[in-house]
Design a protein around this motif. Structure first.
Motif, PDB file in Angstrom:
ATOM      1  N   LYS A  99       0.835  -1.196   0.000  1.00  0.00           N
ATOM      2  CA  LYS A  99       0.000   0.000   0.000  1.00  0.00           C
ATOM      3  C   LYS A  99       0.874   1.253   0.000  1.00  0.00           C
ATOM      4  O   LYS A  99       0.572   2.240  -0.685  1.00  0.00           O
ATOM      5  N   LYS A 100       1.972   1.224   0.758  1.00  0.00           N
ATOM      6  CA  LYS A 100       2.886   2.363   0.785  1.00  0.00           C
ATOM      7  C   LYS A 100       3.513   2.614  -0.593  1.00  0.00           C
ATOM      8  O   LYS A 100       3.761   3.741  -0.976  1.00  0.00           O
ATOM      9  N   LEU A 101       3.745   1.530  -1.321  1.00  0.00           N
ATOM     10  CA  LEU A 101       4.343   1.648  -2.649  1.00  0.00           C
ATOM     11  C   LEU A 101       3.324   1.903  -3.732  1.00  0.00           C
ATOM     12  O   LEU A 101       3.661   2.117  -4.892  1.00  0.00           O
ATOM     13  N   GLY A 102       2.038   1.874  -3.357  1.00  0.00           N
ATOM     14  CA  GLY A 102       0.985   2.124  -4.334  1.00  0.00           C
ATOM     15  C   GLY A 102       0.659   0.895  -5.176  1.00  0.00           C
ATOM     16  O   GLY A 102       0.078   1.022  -6.262  1.00  0.00           O
ATOM     17  N   LEU A 103       1.035  -0.260  -4.725  1.00  0.00           N
ATOM     18  CA  LEU A 103       0.812  -1.492  -5.467  1.00  0.00           C
ATOM     19  C   LEU A 103      -0.218  -2.396  -4.783  1.00  0.00           C
ATOM     20  O   LEU A 103      -0.181  -3.611  -4.949  1.00  0.00           O
ATOM     21  N   ASP A 104      -1.129  -1.799  -4.020  1.00  0.00           N
ATOM     22  CA  ASP A 104      -2.098  -2.603  -3.266  1.00  0.00           C
ATOM     23  C   ASP A 104      -3.118  -3.305  -4.156  1.00  0.00           C
ATOM     24  O   ASP A 104      -3.875  -4.150  -3.710  1.00  0.00           O
ATOM     25  N   ASP A 105      -3.155  -2.970  -5.444  1.00  0.00           N
ATOM     26  CA  ASP A 105      -4.083  -3.631  -6.372  1.00  0.00           C
ATOM     27  C   ASP A 105      -3.640  -5.052  -6.684  1.00  0.00           C
ATOM     28  O   ASP A 105      -4.434  -5.848  -7.191  1.00  0.00           O
ATOM     29  N   TYR A 106      -2.380  -5.375  -6.417  1.00  0.00           N
ATOM     30  CA  TYR A 106      -1.858  -6.688  -6.785  1.00  0.00           C
ATOM     31  C   TYR A 106      -2.186  -7.776  -5.787  1.00  0.00           C
ATOM     32  O   TYR A 106      -1.880  -8.927  -6.016  1.00  0.00           O
TER      33      TYR A 106
END
Length: 107
Positions: A99-106
């Motif tokens: 989530k911090k990296l903005g990849l929480d969609d994966y």
């Protein structure tokens, strides 16, 4: 001789013996109780329990060496729940990092 491994309690091994186990059965239906003692009607001797070739367990919990595995099943279930809780904590950490990296969609 009992051996304790760092922090784990010792487990008393229980054997499937005719009169003391509620799940013990005789395949030949030769088990009789006379004055509180288990007697084999095939040999008219005291029941030898798990060492008899006709011994069985109605709960399907008797190991080939005569040990009762009902207690071991409970211990394994507890270990699995502890493992599941640990995995849930790990997943939540990974989710927070993604989530911090903005990849929480994966996930």
């Amino acid at each position: 001789m009992k051996i304790t491994v760092s922090g784990t309690p010792t487990v008393k091994v229980q054997y499937c013996i005719g009169a003391s186990c509620q799940y013990f059965i005789c395949i030949k239906k030769a088990l009789r109780f006379v004055k509180g003692k288990a007697i084999c009607s095939l040999t008219n001797d005291p029941c030898i329990g798990y060492r008899c070739q006709y011994a069985s367990c109605s709960a399907h919990a008797m190991a080939p060496n005569g040990e009762c595995t009902l207690n071991q099943r409970d211990r394994n279930v507890r270990e699995l729940t502890d493992e599941a809780k640990k995995m849930e904590r790990d997943v939540s950490k990974i989710k927070s990092h993604l989530k911090k990296l903005g990849l929480d969609d994966y996930l």
